[in-house]
Design a protein around this motif. Structure first.
Motif, PDB file in Angstrom:
ATOM      1  N   LYS A 237       0.828  -1.217   0.000  1.00  0.00           N
ATOM      2  CA  LYS A 237       0.000   0.000   0.000  1.00  0.00           C
ATOM      3  C   LYS A 237       0.859   1.262   0.000  1.00  0.00           C
ATOM      4  N   LYS A 238       1.995   1.228   0.677  1.00  0.00           N
ATOM      5  CA  LYS A 238       2.900   2.385   0.662  1.00  0.00           C
ATOM      6  C   LYS A 238       3.502   2.569  -0.734  1.00  0.00           C
ATOM      7  N   ILE A 239       3.853   1.473  -1.389  1.00  0.00           N
ATOM      8  CA  ILE A 239       4.411   1.556  -2.742  1.00  0.00           C
ATOM      9  C   ILE A 239       3.370   2.122  -3.709  1.00  0.00           C
ATOM     10  N   VAL A 240       2.127   1.637  -3.611  1.00  0.00           N
ATOM     11  CA  VAL A 240       1.052   2.159  -4.467  1.00  0.00           C
ATOM     12  C   VAL A 240       0.871   3.655  -4.216  1.00  0.00           C
ATOM     13  N   SER A 241       0.870   4.062  -2.962  1.00  0.00           N
ATOM     14  CA  SER A 241       0.719   5.479  -2.625  1.00  0.00           C
ATOM     15  C   SER A 241       1.880   6.299  -3.177  1.00  0.00           C
ATOM     16  N   ALA A 242       3.094   5.774  -3.078  1.00  0.00           N
ATOM     17  CA  ALA A 242       4.264   6.487  -3.600  1.00  0.00           C
ATOM     18  C   ALA A 242       4.180   6.628  -5.118  1.00  0.00           C
ATOM     19  N   ILE A 243       3.704   5.587  -5.792  1.00  0.00           N
ATOM     20  CA  ILE A 243       3.556   5.653  -7.249  1.00  0.00           C
ATOM     21  C   ILE A 243       2.485   6.671  -7.641  1.00  0.00           C
ATOM     22  N   ILE A 244       1.384   6.700  -6.895  1.00  0.00           N
ATOM     23  CA  ILE A 244       0.330   7.685  -7.151  1.00  0.00           C
ATOM     24  C   ILE A 244       0.889   9.099  -6.975  1.00  0.00           C
ATOM     25  N   LEU A 245       1.660   9.306  -5.912  1.00  0.00           N
ATOM     26  CA  LEU A 245       2.287  10.605  -5.679  1.00  0.00           C
ATOM     27  C   LEU A 245       3.220  10.961  -6.830  1.00  0.00           C
ATOM     28  N   LEU A 246       4.027  10.012  -7.260  1.00  0.00           N
ATOM     29  CA  LEU A 246       4.964  10.251  -8.361  1.00  0.00           C
ATOM     30  C   LEU A 246       4.223  10.586  -9.663  1.00  0.00           C
ATOM     31  N   ILE A 247       3.165   9.849  -9.955  1.00  0.00           N
ATOM     32  CA  ILE A 247       2.366  10.143 -11.158  1.00  0.00           C
ATOM     33  C   ILE A 247       1.805  11.559 -11.075  1.00  0.00           C
ATOM     34  N   GLY A 248       1.266  11.925  -9.911  1.00  0.00           N
ATOM     35  CA  GLY A 248       0.728  13.263  -9.732  1.00  0.00           C
ATOM     36  C   GLY A 248       1.779  14.338  -9.952  1.00  0.00           C
ATOM     37  N   LEU A 249       2.977  14.129  -9.402  1.00  0.00           N
ATOM     38  CA  LEU A 249       4.060  15.100  -9.588  1.00  0.00           C
ATOM     39  C   LEU A 249       4.479  15.191 -11.055  1.00  0.00           C
ATOM     40  N   LEU A 250       4.563  14.044 -11.722  1.00  0.00           N
ATOM     41  CA  LEU A 250       4.941  14.045 -13.140  1.00  0.00           C
ATOM     42  C   LEU A 250       3.894  14.733 -14.016  1.00  0.00           C
ATOM     43  N   VAL A 251       2.610  14.458 -13.742  1.00  0.00           N
ATOM     44  CA  VAL A 251       1.536  15.104 -14.495  1.00  0.00           C
ATOM     45  C   VAL A 251       1.566  16.617 -14.260  1.00  0.00           C
ATOM     46  N   LEU A 252       1.769  17.013 -13.002  1.00  0.00           N
ATOM     47  CA  LEU A 252       1.841  18.442 -12.678  1.00  0.00           C
ATOM     48  C   LEU A 252       3.040  19.097 -13.378  1.00  0.00           C
ATOM     49  N   PHE A 253       4.187  18.462 -13.314  1.00  0.00           N
ATOM     50  CA  PHE A 253       5.387  19.001 -13.963  1.00  0.00           C
ATOM     51  C   PHE A 253       5.176  19.130 -15.476  1.00  0.00           C
ATOM     52  N   GLN A 254       4.594  18.085 -16.068  1.00  0.00           N
ATOM     53  CA  GLN A 254       4.338  18.113 -17.513  1.00  0.00           C
ATOM     54  C   GLN A 254       3.349  19.232 -17.863  1.00  0.00           C
ATOM     55  N   ALA A 255       2.316  19.379 -17.051  1.00  0.00           N
ATOM     56  CA  ALA A 255       1.305  20.414 -17.322  1.00  0.00           C
ATOM     57  C   ALA A 255       1.907  21.809 -17.207  1.00  0.00           C
ATOM     58  N   LEU A 256       2.722  22.015 -16.187  1.00  0.00           N
ATOM     59  CA  LEU A 256       3.288  23.338 -15.971  1.00  0.00           C
ATOM     60  C   LEU A 256       4.395  23.687 -16.945  1.00  0.00           C
TER      61      LEU A 256
END
Length: 161
Positions: free
Chosen positions: A140-159
């Motif tokens: 569950k921690k790994i899944v949460s970390a991956i979700i966080l990473l995806i969110g950061l990557l999407v945000l970085f790409q958008a910005l």
């Protein structure tokens, strides 16, 4: 509906909101605060509909689906099986839309699509062996970390676009 709207309605603000939701979900999972949330009753349908619409709109369904599934207190095997089943149904619904609206672009990418498909199959088989060895809380921690990473990557790409 989200996949159809994605072809005509791509919005930077929506993508940033989506990224922030993923970041929040990842942080809640990593801190353990997500354990205080649980989806029940009509909220299940609402959460599923919103996550599907949002994922289709921004073209990134897996992260938001995983974040929503963490709210169901599933064991790791149930989580993976449910996520896979949903992904197959979602793809069965959206691939025809993408083929109908973006055929020429996709046809030009067929070698890459083939390589990615093979990678998914190999990754699935390898991931199954890793999943068997992972303790439930670590998963569950790994899944949460991956979700966080995806969110950061999407945000970085958008910005940066």
């Amino acid at each position: 509906i989200g996949a159809l709207l994605h072809t005509v309605f791509q919005n930077l603000v929506l993508t940033i909101i989506f990224a922030c939701l993923l970041i929040l979900a990842g942080l809640l999972g990593l801190t353990g605060l997500s354990n205080k949330f649980s989806f029940k009753g009509p909220l299940v349908w609402l959460a599923g509909g919103i996550s599907g619409l949002f994922g289709g709109l921004v073209g990134n369904q897996g992260g938001i689906r995983s974040a929503a599934l963490l709210g169901f207190k599933l064991e790791k095997n149930q989580f993976v099986a449910t996520a896979t089943g949903i992904a197959l149904m979602v793809d069965a619904a959206r691939v025809p839309v993408y083929l109908a609206t973006q055929w020429s672009q996709l046809a030009a990418l067929w070698p890459l699509i083939l390589i990615i498909t093979l990678g998914v199959i190999i990754g699935t088989l390898g991931g199954r062996k890793i999943l068997e060895k992972l303790p439930e809380p670590v998963f569950k921690k790994i899944v949460s970390a991956i979700i966080l990473l995806i969110g950061l990557l999407v945000l970085f790409q958008a910005l940066s676009s």
